[in-house]
Scaffold this motif. Sequence first.
Motif, short mmCIF file in Angstrom:
data_model
loop_
_atom_site.label_atom_id
_atom_site.label_comp_id
_atom_site.label_asym_id
_atom_site.label_seq_id
_atom_site.Cartn_x
_atom_site.Cartn_y
_atom_site.Cartn_z
N SER A 1 -4.26 4.89 -10.96
CA SER A 1 -5.62 5.52 -10.38
C SER A 1 -6.42 4.30 -9.52
O SER A 1 -6.80 4.28 -8.45
N GLY B 1 -8.35 -2.96 -2.97
CA GLY B 1 -9.54 -2.86 -2.63
C GLY B 1 -9.67 -2.98 -1.15
O GLY B 1 -8.72 -2.66 -0.06
N LYS B 2 -10.96 -3.29 -0.41
CA LYS B 2 -11.12 -3.24 0.94
C LYS B 2 -10.37 -4.24 1.64
O LYS B 2 -10.10 -5.21 1.17
N ALA C 1 -7.58 5.81 -1.24
CA ALA C 1 -8.28 6.82 -0.80
C ALA C 1 -9.29 6.26 -0.03
O ALA C 1 -9.79 6.89 1.04
N GLU C 2 -9.88 5.02 -0.56
CA GLU C 2 -11.22 4.68 0.18
C GLU C 2 -10.77 3.96 1.50
O GLU C 2 -11.85 3.16 1.71
N GLY C 3 -9.65 3.84 2.06
CA GLY C 3 -9.31 3.27 3.23
C GLY C 3 -8.94 1.75 2.88
O GLY C 3 -9.12 0.99 3.81
N GLY C 4 -8.81 1.38 1.64
CA GLY C 4 -8.33 0.09 1.19
C GLY C 4 -7.05 -0.11 1.12
O GLY C 4 -6.01 0.65 1.75
N SER D 1 0.81 -1.10 -0.14
CA SER D 1 -0.03 0.02 0.04
C SER D 1 1.05 1.43 -0.14
O SER D 1 0.44 2.23 -0.72
N ARG E 1 -4.53 4.32 -6.38
CA ARG E 1 -4.81 5.34 -5.46
C ARG E 1 -6.01 5.48 -4.87
O ARG E 1 -6.24 5.71 -3.78
N SER E 2 -7.10 5.10 -5.93
CA SER E 2 -8.49 5.34 -5.48
C SER E 2 -8.79 4.26 -4.24
O SER E 2 -9.37 4.41 -3.23
N ALA E 3 -8.21 3.11 -4.49
CA ALA E 3 -8.31 2.05 -3.28
C ALA E 3 -7.96 2.36 -1.94
O ALA E 3 -8.78 2.32 -1.08
#
Length: 597
Positions: free
Chosen positions: A311, A407-408, A318-321, A302, A314-316
């Motif tokens: 992206s 992901g999560k 950013a969403e706490g993943g 991470s 990065r987006s995973a």
Amino acid sequence: MLKTHSCGEINREHVGSQVALAGWVDRRRDHGGLIFIDLRDREGIVQVVFNPEISKACHEIASEMRNEYVISISGEVAVRPPGTENPKLPTGEIEVIAKNAVILNPSKTPPFYINEDTEVEEGVRLKYRYLDLRRARMQKNLLLRHRVIKFIRDFLDARGFIEVETPILIKSTPEGARDYLVPSRVHPGKFYALPQSPQQLKQLLMVAGLEKYFQIARCFRDEDTRADRQPEFTQLDLEMSFVEEEDILSLIEELFTSMVETIKPEMRLIKPFPRLSYAEAMERYGTDKPDLRFGLEIGDLSDIAAQSSFSVFRSAIAEGGKVKGICAPGCANYTRAQFDELNKLVQSLGADGLVTISLGSSAGTLDDLTTEMLKSVAAKFLTLEQVKEMAKRLDANMGDLLLIVAGKPKLVDMVLGELRQEMGHRLKLADSNALAFAFIVDFPLLKQGDKTGEWEPMHHPFTAPRDEDMPLLDSAPQKVRGKHYDLVCNGCEIAGGSIRIHSSELQRKIFRLLGYSDEEVKELFGHLLEAFDYGAPPHGGIAPGIDRIVMLLAREETIREVIAFPKNQSAADLTFGAPSLVTEEQLAELHLRLRDE
Ligand code: ASP
């Protein structure tokens, strides 16, 4: 008896002696003058020769014999003529010259070969289980099962345990699965339940002062028959008073170590059994039942991924993943089709997709890696340094393939756990001769139900919380660890157990946390809580699954191979045709009427 010896035990020492044998015709060869019968019983095979010059009548009877006929013979043991010995057979140096023969019972041609270990459709095997069990492989498995159970009994007996039988008709005990119910004839409208395990019974035996109990116990769980489960299965159920977690773990480690060393000395054990906390197992292997016969550990990428311009990563984050991965050694040259297969697997488990990075295919070290050598959709969003850092974290080398999932956190761990298992299998990394036992400890006491969000026990409601976590029961139940331990081996859960709650007050508190009303507690568990108020000793136990242990020792793929009469994948017994319809009279006696659905 009709036999003086078993077929497999006859050897050179018996030459010249008269023997009487009985068994099944494994194979018959008619060589014009002479007829040869391979006679089989549980202990093995011996060659019987029918010579018309020795007994014409006998030879005539032998000409009637076919495979699987049951016969008895008597005759003299002789050395086989030079050049006709069979070194593959333990009895291959000798043969029995028949003087008398009787066909005890003929046989129809069996639906499959008994004398060969060929693939047969499982439905046919289960329908004709009595013939399937006649085959050498299944006889070996049943014998092994017997030895395992005998070993357990002797081992525990020597340590002061006593075996106590507990009822099969009992009350529904909420242990996570659906109960099998038995309607009562004498109590209209009431039902017994078959025990999911003797859990509360063994706890009551501790209150009763038994101190060290065990049972080879049948357990019944009406679950959807996924993942190699059986509606009824056998556990070594065990409970001890005045013990701590360590006492149970060391007893179990000694039991399994000495069992394998005695019964299967050719198998490799990893000693002492490693111990992993639940958190560590999830972090490193993505599962609480890791196969430790190979590495392929999961690495957290991470922090590196967060620096990239990709992206997906990065987006995973950013969403706490999380972004995590494993390394598949030597797989840099995987084909499009192979990537597609892995991607499909990952998606079927609920992840968005798999990011792969091939680390070139040439020799050399990671220092030689150049951007041109990389093959990945993510390559242009990662610097060469970032790729190298990821590779190092996953212990990868040139020619390897990085498999990355974003992901999560829980989903990423689970998906990589499955992917690790899949790659271990594809790359044949697991030594089939090894038994990698490990204890998983420090489980959370509770988990939140997927659908309901309510607290559920991680093991069962009788597990004691860790003393130091007790204050968190009110403020942060999710952080409370239980005195719960599992034994795993080669990716299977072999046993689960715990130190139990023995105070009615604490047990009531846990039931309340689990959402039971006071009335439900009284109705379902009143007997146990009352018992705890009469001097219940501190106690704990464990329950290893016998079927799975025998399966691992037999190196079989399913527990059905080590159960004499298993149910099939849809919980049916094909030998008897159970479950089956019953008569109106039977239903009426039980005060039941079937619903039209
Ligand atoms: N009764 C439990 C089970 O069947 C095992 C135990 O806690 O001893 O999983």
